[in-house]
Design a protein around this motif. Sequence first.
Motif, PDB file in Angstrom:
ATOM      1  N   CYS A   1      45.040  75.108 -19.436  1.00  0.00           N
ATOM      2  CA  CYS A   1      46.472  74.827 -19.848  1.00  0.00           C
ATOM      3  C   CYS A   1      47.007  73.396 -19.302  1.00  0.00           C
ATOM      4  CB  CYS A   1      47.345  75.933 -19.405  1.00  0.00           C
ATOM      5  SG  CYS A   1      48.997  75.544 -19.720  1.00  0.00           S
TER       6      CYS A   1
ATOM      7  N   GLU B   1      54.027  77.609 -20.811  1.00  0.00           N
ATOM      8  CA  GLU B   1      53.060  77.637 -21.985  1.00  0.00           C
ATOM      9  C   GLU B   1      52.241  78.845 -22.040  1.00  0.00           C
ATOM     10  OE1 GLU B   1      53.334  75.065 -24.129  1.00  0.00           O
ATOM     11  OE2 GLU B   1      51.501  75.553 -25.201  1.00  0.00           O
ATOM     12  N   CYS B   2      51.709  79.018 -21.171  1.00  0.00           N
ATOM     13  CA  CYS B   2      50.566  80.053 -21.042  1.00  0.00           C
ATOM     14  C   CYS B   2      50.938  81.280 -20.178  1.00  0.00           C
ATOM     15  CB  CYS B   2      49.117  79.675 -20.617  1.00  0.00           C
ATOM     16  SG  CYS B   2      49.259  79.285 -18.746  1.00  0.00           S
TER      17      CYS B   2
HETATM   18 ZN   LIG Z   1      49.893  77.111 -18.293  1.00  0.00          ZN
END
Ligand SMILES: [Zn+2]
Length: 230
Positions: free
Chosen positions: A61, A212-213
């Motif tokens: 990521c 994001e992840c």
């Molecule tokens: Zn991430």
Amino acid sequence: KTPDALISGEAVSQVISSCIPSITDPWQMPATDVDFALIAIRIASFGEEMELEYTCTNTECAEEFRVGINLNQYIEQLGNINISYESTIISYGELKIHIKPLSYFDLSIIQRRSFEEQRAMEAASQMEELSEEERQQAYQKILNNLTELNISSITSGVQGIELPDGELVTNKEEIIDFVNNTSVKLYRKITDAITTIRETTDLEPVESECPECKNVMQVPLLFDYANFFV
Ligand SMILES: [Zn+2]
């Protein structure tokens, strides 16, 4: 991106002297007190909220994101540490070893030198024109430097050695000589005491989630003082 510790250290020293004139030599303050003073100055100038930049630890990521923290809690935490001006005493036969927290100056030097050795290590591993023998020599030199650095960070944590008659030996050369020639057992005791002081004064890591992840990670709270007042 890593700022030169001594250059930013010089800037830090100037900020502290100009904001808190009663502190004449910030370099000699315990490193924890420098953190405390800087955070207090930052709150006074910009308020208690601050954003830190992180990179996601999930390598696939690697998202860069910002985390907002409240500086007040760190002021409280640092304010409750009362080890700063006391030294820990280790008894060894008839001697007493006085341990103290690292000064900001010592810490800056140690950080800078270990950074330089890491870079030298990387450089040596990437130089393709080196023969195997030359590479071994380069590694050996770095290892020697690291050993010396380790000893100097330990001696920086020793305030003095108290002799049976009560005299406190604080001469740096004599302390280095003593630490170099001491038993493994005492060496370990001194290292443990220094580590204990450091752990007491370490700031809690910040738990944050990658936007994001959604990876949750514990990130160390490291203030980049070079950008602290910009
Ligand atoms: Zn991430």
